[in-house]
Design an enzyme around this catalytic site. Structure first.
Site, PDB file in Angstrom:
ATOM      1  N   LYS A 111      11.881  12.911   5.801  1.00 21.79           N
ATOM      2  CA  LYS A 111      12.635  12.051   4.859  1.00 21.79           C
ATOM      3  C   LYS A 111      14.131  12.369   4.931  1.00 21.79           C
ATOM      4  O   LYS A 111      14.959  11.481   4.764  1.00 21.79           O
ATOM      5  CB  LYS A 111      12.130  12.247   3.426  1.00 21.79           C
ATOM      6  CG  LYS A 111      10.696  11.797   3.214  1.00 21.79           C
ATOM      7  CD  LYS A 111      10.610  10.405   2.640  1.00 21.79           C
ATOM      8  CE  LYS A 111       9.192   9.915   2.772  1.00 21.79           C
ATOM      9  NZ  LYS A 111       8.871   8.659   2.211  1.00 21.79           N
ATOM     10  N   LYS A 191       3.113   6.911  11.394  1.00 19.29           N
ATOM     11  CA  LYS A 191       2.211   6.655  10.274  1.00 19.29           C
ATOM     12  C   LYS A 191       2.539   5.314   9.641  1.00 19.29           C
ATOM     13  O   LYS A 191       3.719   4.987   9.467  1.00 19.29           O
ATOM     14  CB  LYS A 191       2.418   7.772   9.243  1.00 19.29           C
ATOM     15  CG  LYS A 191       1.476   7.735   8.078  1.00 19.29           C
ATOM     16  CD  LYS A 191       1.915   8.724   7.004  1.00 19.29           C
ATOM     17  CE  LYS A 191       2.975   8.156   6.101  1.00 19.29           C
ATOM     18  NZ  LYS A 191       2.802   8.311   4.682  1.00 19.29           N
ATOM     19  N   LYS A 194       5.173   2.331   3.911  1.00 18.69           N
ATOM     20  CA  LYS A 194       5.795   1.225   3.170  1.00 18.69           C
ATOM     21  C   LYS A 194       7.243   1.025   3.602  1.00 18.69           C
ATOM     22  O   LYS A 194       7.724  -0.087   3.680  1.00 18.69           O
ATOM     23  CB  LYS A 194       5.803   1.537   1.665  1.00 18.69           C
ATOM     24  CG  LYS A 194       4.455   1.705   1.040  1.00 18.69           C
ATOM     25  CD  LYS A 194       4.632   1.874  -0.464  1.00 18.69           C
ATOM     26  CE  LYS A 194       3.566   2.757  -1.046  1.00 18.69           C
ATOM     27  NZ  LYS A 194       3.971   4.161  -1.172  1.00 18.69           N
TER      28      LYS A 194
HETATM   29  N1  AQP Z   1      -0.790   5.673   7.002  1.00 15.93           N
HETATM   30  C1  AQP Z   1      -1.562   6.244   6.106  1.00 15.93           C
HETATM   31  N2  AQP Z   1      -2.840   6.571   6.422  1.00 15.93           N
HETATM   32  C2  AQP Z   1      -3.662   7.163   5.498  1.00 15.93           C
HETATM   33  N3  AQP Z   1      -3.252   7.446   4.235  1.00 15.93           N
HETATM   34  C3  AQP Z   1      -1.986   7.131   3.878  1.00 15.93           C
HETATM   35  N4  AQP Z   1      -1.300   7.289   2.737  1.00 15.93           N
HETATM   36  C4  AQP Z   1      -0.048   6.813   2.910  1.00 15.93           C
HETATM   37  N5  AQP Z   1       0.114   6.338   4.139  1.00 15.93           N
HETATM   38  C5  AQP Z   1      -1.077   6.530   4.787  1.00 15.93           C
HETATM   39  C6  AQP Z   1      -1.846   7.868   1.507  1.00 15.93           C
HETATM   40  O1  AQP Z   1      -1.666   6.932   0.453  1.00 15.93           O
HETATM   41  C7  AQP Z   1      -1.473   7.639  -0.765  1.00 15.93           C
HETATM   42  C8  AQP Z   1      -0.301   7.085  -1.499  1.00 15.93           C
HETATM   43  O2  AQP Z   1       0.834   7.181  -0.684  1.00 15.93           O
HETATM   44  P1  AQP Z   1       2.284   7.329  -1.268  1.00 15.93           P
HETATM   45  O3  AQP Z   1       2.809   6.022  -1.624  1.00 15.93           O
HETATM   46  O4  AQP Z   1       2.312   8.265  -2.364  1.00 15.93           O
HETATM   47  O5  AQP Z   1       2.923   8.138  -0.158  1.00 15.93           O
HETATM   48  P2  AQP Z   1       3.628   7.859   1.137  1.00 15.93           P
HETATM   49  O6  AQP Z   1       2.984   8.749   2.130  1.00 15.93           O
HETATM   50  O7  AQP Z   1       5.051   8.089   0.866  1.00 15.93           O
HETATM   51  O8  AQP Z   1       3.341   6.338   1.502  1.00 15.93           O
HETATM   52  P3  AQP Z   1       4.179   5.534   2.473  1.00 15.93           P
HETATM   53  O9  AQP Z   1       3.496   4.266   2.650  1.00 15.93           O
HETATM   54  O10 AQP Z   1       4.469   6.302   3.710  1.00 15.93           O
HETATM   55  O11 AQP Z   1       5.487   5.306   1.628  1.00 15.93           O
HETATM   56  P4  AQP Z   1       6.995   5.587   1.939  1.00 15.93           P
HETATM   57  O12 AQP Z   1       7.333   4.657   3.031  1.00 15.93           O
HETATM   58  O13 AQP Z   1       7.635   5.252   0.639  1.00 15.93           O
HETATM   59  O14 AQP Z   1       7.195   7.013   2.313  1.00 15.93           O
HETATM   60  C9  AQP Z   1      -1.302   9.112  -0.395  1.00 15.93           C
HETATM   61  O15 AQP Z   1      -2.516   9.793  -0.682  1.00 15.93           O
HETATM   62  C10 AQP Z   1      -1.047   9.095   1.080  1.00 15.93           C
HETATM   63  O16 AQP Z   1      -1.535  10.258   1.727  1.00 15.93           O
END
Ligand code: AQP
Length: 325
Positions: A111, A191, A194
């Site tokens: 990040k 990965k 979002k």
């Molecule tokens: N690609 C993924 N595969 C499996 N699990 C995933 N999670 C996120 N991406 C994947 C799981 O979803 C839950 C909620 O995620 P989050 O919003 O708290 O966290 P994040 O990892 O920050 O999600 P994003 O989509 O990657 O968001 P941004 O772009 O904002 O950083 C968690 O249990 C996570 O493991």
């Protein structure tokens, strides 16, 4: 009854990675455990965000959780900032967490690269707040995607350090992973996320979903239709694992390895199977958008219940620390 806690950030469109990596598991766990699920808005503000959109995203995220099958009658769903004890406990946990541990976190490093202009303290402290989110409810289990395993390990470490210094108050929480704990984006490289333009949204238009699938990266070594593929190296096959039956998986594995089926046929089958599961979610989301008071009532009830638990834990914590009542 054992307690489960997990959270999701209102940082953008909920995608199929979030769904199969976490949310679908939450729905199953809700039937057997005392479950608490939070829309973690205090985590979301660690990166740049649109002030006028944050509140709407929180409601939309809670709505999607309910559309996916979570029931405010069977579990607690709430917005993190509605239970301010989370940040109070995080401050106390800060005082037992070595800075070096936080600097080593993979998510922080990634990040920090992604948000070079805004490497704030909150971004580094994210896993400490996450430890507080979990431990304020003394949750034993945390269903998450693979990317969160390192943070859960840190939560265990924080619990150990706190207990050693102030007396045993917290359990060491365990992560629970789904059958598809790491879904890559349609780029087939990073990965699904979002904040990256590589996701398939849970509620996206069907035509857009198909277009994203159609053009998604598969096994990069399979260039021509006649080339034999390797499902183990194909993100589309990983997503199949989350949506297709054992029979279909076997058929695709065999067909791909022998070049019996092409990538487009494989993707068509996946699209079909995904829609079987996603269509009812999309229908419930349409209904909930028109009946949004149900979502508001659900998160209000969730916050009241969670605040009662959190307040009790904080009383114990304050006493353990020797703070004046
Ligand atoms: N690609 C993924 N595969 C499996 N699990 C995933 N999670 C996120 N991406 C994947 C799981 O979803 C839950 C909620 O995620 P989050 O919003 O708290 O966290 P994040 O990892 O920050 O999600 P994003 O989509 O990657 O968001 P941004 O772009 O904002 O950083 C968690 O249990 C996570 O493991």
């Amino acid at each position: 009854m054992k307690r489960v806690f997990s959270g999701i950030q209102p940082t953008g469109e909920i995608h199929i990675g979030n769904y199969v990596g976490a949310i679908r598991n939450w729905v199953h766990l809700m039937e057997e455990y005392d479950c608490i699920f939070s829309v973690v808005d205090y985590h979301a503000i660690t990166i740049d965000y649109e002030i006028s959109v944050l509140g709407k995203r929180c409601i939309e995220t809670a709505m999607i959780l309910i559309a996916s099958g979570l029931s405010p009658e069977k579990c607690n769903i709430f917005i993190q900032s509605h239970v301010p004890e989370h940040t109070e406990l995080a401050w106390i946990f800060n005082c037992v967490t070595p800075v070096g541990d936080l600097e080593r976190m993979t998510q922080f490093k990634e990040k920090a690269k992604q948000h070079r202009g805004n490497i704030n303290m909150g971004l580094m402290d994210y896993p400490v707040l996450q430890a507080a989110d979990i431990l304020i409810y003394k949750a034993g289990y945390v269903p998450v995607g693979e990317d969160q395993i390192q943070h859960i390990e840190l939560s265990r470490e924080v619990a150990r350090k706190f207990n050693a210094r102030f007396g045993r108050l917290f359990p060491e929480p365990e992560a629970i992973m789904s059958i598809a704990p790491r879904i890559l984006g349609v780029d087939g490289v990073s990965k699904m996320s979002k904040s990256m333009n590589n996701y398939i949204g849970l509620l996206e238009d069907k035509n857009i979903i198909w277009e994203k699938l159609r053009t998604a990266v598969t096994d990069v070594n399979r260039v021509r239709r006649s080339d034999k593929g390797n499902p183990d190296l194909c993100n589309i096959y990983t997503i199949h694992r989350a949506f297709s039956s054992e029979d279909v998986l076997l058929e695709i594995d065999k067909g791909c390895r022998s070049a019996g089926i092409g990538c487009i046929d494989c993707k068509k089958k996946l699209f079909e199977n995904m829609m079987v599961e996603l269509d009812p979610i999309r229908e419930r989301a349409i209904y909930l958008r028109e009946n949004i008071d149900y979502v508001h009532d659900g998160i209000r009830k969730g916050a009241i219940n969670c605040r009662a638990i959190a307040k009790k834990t904080m009383e114990e914590v304050r006493e353990a620390l020797g703070l004046l009542p």
